[in-house]
Design an enzyme around this catalytic site. Structure first.
Site, PDB file in Angstrom:
ATOM      1  N   HIS A 125       1.073  -1.258  -0.327  1.00 15.96           N
ATOM      2  CA  HIS A 125      -0.035  -0.195  -0.027  1.00 15.96           C
ATOM      3  C   HIS A 125       0.707   1.444   0.351  1.00 15.96           C
ATOM      4  CE1 HIS A 125       0.853  -0.983   4.359  1.00 15.96           C
ATOM      5  NE2 HIS A 125       0.424   0.370   4.793  1.00 15.96           N
TER       6      HIS A 125
HETATM    7 ZN   LIG Z   1       1.594   1.824   6.239  1.00 12.80          ZN
END
Ligand SMILES: [Zn+2]
Ligand SMILES: [Zn+2]
Length: 262
Positions: A122
Site C-alpha cells: 500500500h
Molecule cells: Zn502502512
C-alpha cells in the site's frame, strides 16, 4: 489482531462496489484508494493494487514492497508506476479540498513504509502537517518522517529501477531490522530539524508550525487580493473614456508588443 493486519489483503480482493463509502474513496481497474483508518495527518489515504482472479501477481507477490521487488523487476515497476499515477490524481484532489476547507495548500507525501506492519502493498498519500489526534507515539511520527528513511518516497523507489543493479538489489532487500531501528531514533521536527524531547512537545510544535504556515499563506493571498483590487482601480481610472472591453484589447496589444521587443 491478526485480522487487522490482513484487512488490506481482504479489501484488495473485493469488488470496489462492495466496500462501504466510509472506507473506499475511489478505484480504478488496477487500484483501490481508501481512507486510512487511523489518519496521521489532516489528509491520509492508502492506494493499493487490486487482486483479481485473473491477476498475474498473487497475494504473496503483492504482500509488500519487499516481496514485489523480489519478483520480476519489470512487472514490479509497472505496479509502482500504476500506484504513482493514481497518487498524482489523488494529490490534485487533496489540494482542491485543502483550498476549499483551509484556503491554502501545503505539501503532500507519497511513499511506502520500509517495514510495513500490515500485509498487502500500500502506498501512503498524506498531507505533510502530521497534525492528527491519531499520531500518538514516536513510532507513528518516525514512520512518516520525510527525512528519516523509514518512509520511502515513491520517486526514490522508482529511481532504484534506473540505478545500477547492485544498488537496486541493496535497496530492494528492505531489511526489517534495519528499518525498524529507524523508528527508535530521537524525535526531530521534519521542517526545522529541532530536536523534540517528547511527543506532547513535538505535537504542539507541529501544530504551531502548521498554524504559522496557514497564517503566512492567508497573508499572501490577502496581499495578492489587495494588489489586484488596487490594480483594477487604477485600471478603471485610466480607462474612463473607454468601454472596458476595448481597454482589455489595448492591454493585450501592449503585451504582444512587449513580447516582440524581447
Ligand atoms: Zn502502512
Ligand atoms: Zn519545526
Amino acid at each position: 489482531m491478526a485480522d487487522a493486519l490482513l484487512i488490506l489483503q481482504k479489501y484488495a480482493q473485493r469488488l470496489p462496489s462492495s466496500l462501504p463509502q466510509s472506507i473506499l474513496f475511489s478505484h480504478s481497474s488496477e487500484t483501490l484508494t481508501i481512507y486510512d483508518a487511523y489518519p496521521k495527518a489532516k489528509f491520509h489515504f492508502l492506494i493499493l493494487p487490486r487482486v483479481k482472479p485473473q491477476s498475474e501477481l498473487s497475494l504473496k507477490d503483492l504482500d509488500s514492497l519487499k516481496s514485489l521487488l523480489a519478483g520480476d523487476k519489470t512487472r514490479a515497476k509497472q505496479v509502482i508506476e500504476a500506484l504513482n499515477e493514481d497518487a498524482m490524481i489523488l494529490r490534485k484532489e487533496i489540494e482542491d479540498e485543502m483550498m476549499k476547507l483551509y484556503g491554502f495548500k501545503w505539501s503532500i507525501y507519497i511513499g511506502f513504509h520500509g517495514a510495513p506492519s500490515m500485509h498487502h502493498l500500500h502506498l501512503h498519500v498524506l498531507s505533510s502537517d502530521l497534525c492528527s489526534s491519531k499520531l500518538k507515539n514516536k513510532k507513528h511520527f518516525n514512520s512518516f518522517h520525510p527525512k528519516l528513511g523509514f518512509f520511502l518516497h515513491i520517486d526514490d523507489v522508482l529511481s532504484w529501477f534506473e540505478a545500477d543493479p547492485a544498488y537496486f538489489t541493496r535497496m530492494a532487500a528492505l531489511e526489517v531490522r534495519e528499518y525498524e531501528a529507524l523508528l527508535k531514533k530521537d524525535l526531530f521536527c521534519w521542517k526545522c530539524d529541532s530536536v523534540m524531547k517528547n511527543m506532547p512537545i513535538l505535537k504542539a510544535h507541529l501544530q504551531k508550525e502548521w498554524d504559522e504556515e496557514a497564517a503566512q499563506a492567508k497573508a499572501r493571498a490577502e496581499r495578492k487580493r489587495r494588489f489586484q483590487e488596487r490594480y483594477r482601480k487604477t485600471d478603471v481610472q485610466h480607462s474612463e473614456a473607454e468601454p472596458s472591453d476595448a481597454h482589455i484589447d489595448k492591454k493585450q496589444r501592449t503585451s504582444t508588443e512587449n513580447e516582440d521587443v524581447r
